[in-house]
Every structure is written in C-alpha cells, then in structure tokens.
Motif scaffolding. Sequence first.
Motif, PDB file in Angstrom:
ATOM      1  N   GLY A   1      -7.300   5.161   2.821  1.00 36.31           N
ATOM      2  CA  GLY A   1      -7.747   5.187   1.558  1.00 36.31           C
ATOM      3  C   GLY A   1      -7.793   3.848   0.805  1.00 36.31           C
ATOM      4  N   TYR A   2      -7.889   4.027  -0.771  1.00 37.11           N
ATOM      5  CA  TYR A   2      -8.009   2.844  -1.397  1.00 37.11           C
ATOM      6  C   TYR A   2      -6.436   2.420  -2.168  1.00 37.11           C
ATOM      7  N   GLY A   3      -5.565   3.184  -1.623  1.00 32.83           N
ATOM      8  CA  GLY A   3      -4.263   2.685  -2.669  1.00 32.83           C
ATOM      9  C   GLY A   3      -3.372   1.674  -1.987  1.00 32.83           C
ATOM     10  N   SER A   4      -4.203   0.584  -1.871  1.00 33.32           N
ATOM     11  CA  SER A   4      -3.520  -0.922  -1.532  1.00 33.32           C
ATOM     12  C   SER A   4      -4.117  -1.952  -2.272  1.00 33.32           C
ATOM     13  N   GLN A   5      -3.578  -3.007  -2.505  1.00 35.09           N
ATOM     14  CA  GLN A   5      -3.738  -4.273  -3.342  1.00 35.09           C
ATOM     15  C   GLN A   5      -5.121  -4.954  -3.057  1.00 35.09           C
ATOM     16  N   LEU A   6      -5.585  -4.804  -1.788  1.00 34.92           N
ATOM     17  CA  LEU A   6      -6.868  -5.223  -1.042  1.00 34.92           C
ATOM     18  C   LEU A   6      -7.379  -3.902  -0.376  1.00 34.92           C
ATOM     19  N   TRP A   7      -8.521  -3.858  -0.336  1.00 33.77           N
ATOM     20  CA  TRP A   7      -9.443  -3.107   0.578  1.00 33.77           C
ATOM     21  C   TRP A   7     -10.821  -3.404   0.987  1.00 33.77           C
TER      22      TRP A   7
ATOM     23  N   ALA B   1       0.981  -1.148   0.021  1.00 30.96           N
ATOM     24  CA  ALA B   1       0.083   0.075  -0.021  1.00 30.96           C
ATOM     25  C   ALA B   1       0.819   1.112  -0.159  1.00 30.96           C
ATOM     26  N   ILE B   2       0.301   2.292  -0.361  1.00 31.76           N
ATOM     27  CA  ILE B   2       0.954   3.660  -0.427  1.00 31.76           C
ATOM     28  C   ILE B   2       0.688   4.368   0.742  1.00 31.76           C
ATOM     29  N   THR B   3       1.399   4.630   1.808  1.00 30.72           N
ATOM     30  CA  THR B   3       1.356   5.278   2.771  1.00 30.72           C
ATOM     31  C   THR B   3       2.157   6.653   3.125  1.00 30.72           C
ATOM     32  N   VAL B   4       1.347   7.744   3.736  1.00 26.66           N
ATOM     33  CA  VAL B   4       2.203   9.038   3.914  1.00 26.66           C
ATOM     34  C   VAL B   4       2.031   9.405   5.210  1.00 26.66           C
ATOM     35  N   VAL B   5       2.818  10.529   5.545  1.00 27.71           N
ATOM     36  CA  VAL B   5       2.604  11.307   6.634  1.00 27.71           C
ATOM     37  C   VAL B   5       2.332  12.658   5.874  1.00 27.71           C
ATOM     38  N   PRO B   6       1.368  13.321   6.253  1.00 30.20           N
ATOM     39  CA  PRO B   6       0.811  14.541   5.563  1.00 30.20           C
ATOM     40  C   PRO B   6       1.733  15.759   5.773  1.00 30.20           C
ATOM     41  N   GLY B   7       2.015  16.308   4.822  1.00 29.24           N
ATOM     42  CA  GLY B   7       3.190  17.382   4.961  1.00 29.24           C
ATOM     43  C   GLY B   7       4.403  16.865   4.797  1.00 29.24           C
ATOM     44  N   ASP B   8       4.900  15.722   4.463  1.00 26.77           N
ATOM     45  CA  ASP B   8       6.391  15.370   4.587  1.00 26.77           C
ATOM     46  C   ASP B   8       6.486  14.244   3.407  1.00 26.77           C
ATOM     47  N   PRO B   9       6.764  15.105   2.290  1.00 26.53           N
ATOM     48  CA  PRO B   9       7.129  14.220   1.099  1.00 26.53           C
ATOM     49  C   PRO B   9       8.229  13.198   1.196  1.00 26.53           C
ATOM     50  N   GLY B  10       8.893  13.328   2.019  1.00 28.78           N
ATOM     51  CA  GLY B  10      10.017  12.139   2.220  1.00 28.78           C
ATOM     52  C   GLY B  10       9.413  11.092   2.904  1.00 28.78           C
ATOM     53  N   GLN B  11       8.339  11.094   3.496  1.00 31.73           N
ATOM     54  CA  GLN B  11       7.844  10.168   4.167  1.00 31.73           C
ATOM     55  C   GLN B  11       6.833   8.975   3.315  1.00 31.73           C
TER      56      GLN B  11
ATOM     57  N   VAL C   1       1.478  -3.737   4.582  1.00 31.21           N
ATOM     58  CA  VAL C   1       0.576  -3.320   5.677  1.00 31.21           C
ATOM     59  C   VAL C   1      -0.331  -4.503   6.046  1.00 31.21           C
ATOM     60  N   GLN C   2      -0.830  -4.445   7.056  1.00 30.97           N
ATOM     61  CA  GLN C   2      -1.649  -5.452   7.352  1.00 30.97           C
ATOM     62  C   GLN C   2      -3.161  -5.182   6.810  1.00 30.97           C
ATOM     63  N   ASP C   3      -3.904  -6.284   6.553  1.00 27.99           N
ATOM     64  CA  ASP C   3      -5.230  -6.142   5.579  1.00 27.99           C
ATOM     65  C   ASP C   3      -6.219  -5.586   6.725  1.00 27.99           C
ATOM     66  N   ALA C   4      -7.093  -4.679   6.654  1.00 27.73           N
ATOM     67  CA  ALA C   4      -7.940  -4.094   7.321  1.00 27.73           C
ATOM     68  C   ALA C   4      -8.747  -5.049   7.734  1.00 27.73           C
ATOM     69  N   LYS C   5      -9.088  -5.468   9.267  1.00 29.10           N
ATOM     70  CA  LYS C   5      -9.814  -6.090  10.006  1.00 29.10           C
ATOM     71  C   LYS C   5     -11.236  -6.441   9.245  1.00 29.10           C
ATOM     72  N   PRO C   6     -11.629  -7.706   8.859  1.00 25.41           N
ATOM     73  CA  PRO C   6     -13.015  -7.683   8.506  1.00 25.41           C
ATOM     74  C   PRO C   6     -14.120  -7.314   9.418  1.00 25.41           C
ATOM     75  N   ALA C   7     -15.078  -6.487   8.871  1.00 27.53           N
ATOM     76  CA  ALA C   7     -16.247  -6.477   9.571  1.00 27.53           C
ATOM     77  C   ALA C   7     -17.406  -7.208   8.977  1.00 27.53           C
ATOM     78  N   GLN C   8     -18.414  -7.454   9.917  1.00 31.05           N
ATOM     79  CA  GLN C   8     -19.360  -8.222   9.123  1.00 31.05           C
ATOM     80  C   GLN C   8     -20.218  -7.198   7.963  1.00 31.05           C
ATOM     81  N   GLY C   9     -20.365  -8.095   7.156  1.00 28.62           N
ATOM     82  CA  GLY C   9     -21.122  -7.432   5.792  1.00 28.62           C
ATOM     83  C   GLY C   9     -20.214  -6.711   4.836  1.00 28.62           C
ATOM     84  N   GLU C  10     -18.897  -6.539   5.217  1.00 26.50           N
ATOM     85  CA  GLU C  10     -18.233  -6.050   4.191  1.00 26.50           C
ATOM     86  C   GLU C  10     -17.669  -6.548   3.097  1.00 26.50           C
ATOM     87  N   LEU C  11     -17.393  -6.033   1.833  1.00 25.89           N
ATOM     88  CA  LEU C  11     -16.810  -6.516   0.573  1.00 25.89           C
ATOM     89  C   LEU C  11     -15.263  -6.631   0.891  1.00 25.89           C
TER      90      LEU C  11
END
Length: 349
Positions: free
Chosen positions: A123-129, A3-13, A19-29
């Motif tokens: 956001g959606y900048g990951s291989q799975l969401w 995934a693409i991760t950032v620290v707002p305001g720091d282009p060097g970051q 990253v870990q996949d988001a924990k599944p919640a009931q009913g999610e795609l």
Amino acid sequence: MKAITVVPGDPGQVRVEEVQDAKPAQGELLVEGLLLGLCGTDADIVEEGYGWVPPGQQRLLLGHESLGSVRDAPPGSGFAPGDLVAGIVRRPDPVPCEPCAHGSWDFCSNGRYTERGIKELDGYGSQLWRIEPEYAIKLDPRLGDCGVLLEPASVLAKAWEQIDRFVTRAPLRPKTVLVTGAGPIGLLAALMGAQRALDVHVLDVNGDEPKAQLVKDLGATFHVGSLDDAEVTPELIVDTTGHGPLVFDLTGKVAPSGVICLTGIASDSRRTPVPLDESNKEMVLENTVMFGSVNANRRNFEQAAEALADADLRWLRRLITRKVPLSGFTPEFLHKRPEDVKVVVDLQA
C-alpha cells in the motif's frame, strides 16, 4: 524509508519499520508520501485477517487512502515534481476479464484483481512510494491535506454515477436523498447530494458533534435515532452503514420508483430475522431499485477530484479531525474516538 507493515489478522504484528524502497520500474512516478487516511478496511485487515500479502512476502505494507507529492516524474508522463497526487487502489486482473479489459476493474468478474494495501500489493503507508502514471490522479493544489479524501470520495462518485443512471428509467426527477450513516462516507455522500442541488437528509444513531454541524453547514437536515425519526420520504437513499436490518427497512422508506444504493459492509456476523417477503413485495409493487456499489475506476477518481475541488475547503478541512505521526503509529489509531470523523497519518512525522 519508514513504513507501516502488518500481518493480516495479528494486531501484535503492526510495525513502523525501515523497508527498502520499491524497485523503480520504467515510467513510474516517485512520490513522497504526505498523508495516509485510515478506515474500517484497515482495521479489518489488522484485526480480522481481511487482506492478502503480496506473493513471496510475509508482511503487507498497509494503506489505500493516499496523498503525496511527486518527487520525480519521467518525461511525457503528464506529471512534474511538486504535483499533488493520490493513487488509485485497484488494478485489473491479469487475464483480464471483460470489465477489466475495458478499464472497469471495479466490476472485475473473476476476483483476480489486486489492490494496493489490501490485496496482494503493498500500500501507500510509506514515506516514499512508486506508481504508474495511469494509476495516479493529479489533484488541485489548493486541496492540500484534503486531497487524502480522494479515495473515499471516489467510492461515492461511483455510487452517484450509478444512481444517476438508474433514475433515468422513470420520468421522475428526484428531489430528496436520505443518507444513512454520518461517517466520512456518509458525509461525502451528502456533499455530492448537495452539489446536485438535492434536498439532503442525513440519519445517524447519535447526534455527536462535529458530524451534526457538518451536515447542517451543507444546508442539509440532520436526524438522530432510528429510521422512523427521519420524517422524510426520499426518492433516493444512500446507505453507508451496512447494517442488515436497516437495509431491508429502507425498502419501506423510499418513495415509489425510488433508488437505494448500498455502500456499507458491516463486520458484525450476528443473524437477525428480517421480513424478506414483505420487503420483496414492497420493491416489486413500488418499482424500487436496490443495488450495491464498491470501489471505483479511474473515471470515478477523476469525478471525485472535481467534487472535492468544487467543495468549500473550510468544510472539507473539518472532516480531518485527527492527525497522528507515523513514528508513533499503533493499532489504537485504527479506532476512532467519539469526536473523530477522519483520522490520518502524517507520513513525514
């Protein structure tokens, strides 16, 4: 997953990291990320510090212009594996305020909304969401890669919905629209104007290809230069530049009883004197409406999906001028080359 991760305001970051996949919640795609569109908001997050990380996190998973394929869908969700989908960006505030309570979170009145990839939600900048079905939009599979244009198209679908409401105040049928700016938002505004059988004019500061040809292939007229170079008096104007001096000049360009829609925000903080009294006089005496429009609700996303499905796919494909790999993503990709219209990230490359 990557995934693409950032620290707002720091282009060097800016990082492409596991990253870990988001924990599944009931009913999610569960969605396999295919493409991620890049826009000026992403650049503002990375370079200017616009944006907020989710509570309890140090980094924000970037991306709000999404396209994916459903990998797993719960029974009764209305989705099935293989469906082409895009995700809605904004979520209602937790109170909720009156607009949010009625599904109009784009009109949130207390500012406590959240937004994926922008404000307190990853956001959606990951291989799975993952996404709740009520915030996923099923796309016509024929759109293919062009489905990544849904989020910017939704902004224009809302803008046109509001324009359509304003024009009913006077017994005049608009015939002409001027779009200022020929970026992705301007071109999509022109597309929807053409779909309304309007005489469409697009004004840009330069005549670089492929924008000029894209406008002409809509059956629209392309103008280069200043507002005076667009020799037309439109009943409707859609500004996508956010350039302050131009915005106020538009009040003298629009026809009597005209409507001006503002969709752009300029990052430039320079101060420029403008003749406010004269602009006010023109607006009052000519019954002019000027309004701003941002974001979109589910209805507008659905309208945008219909507009894209009705468009010439050969034309839409030409809006995506560069595809860059997730594995080699750098902040440089946030800045367009002269020949670029829309840059997207291939989340599986």
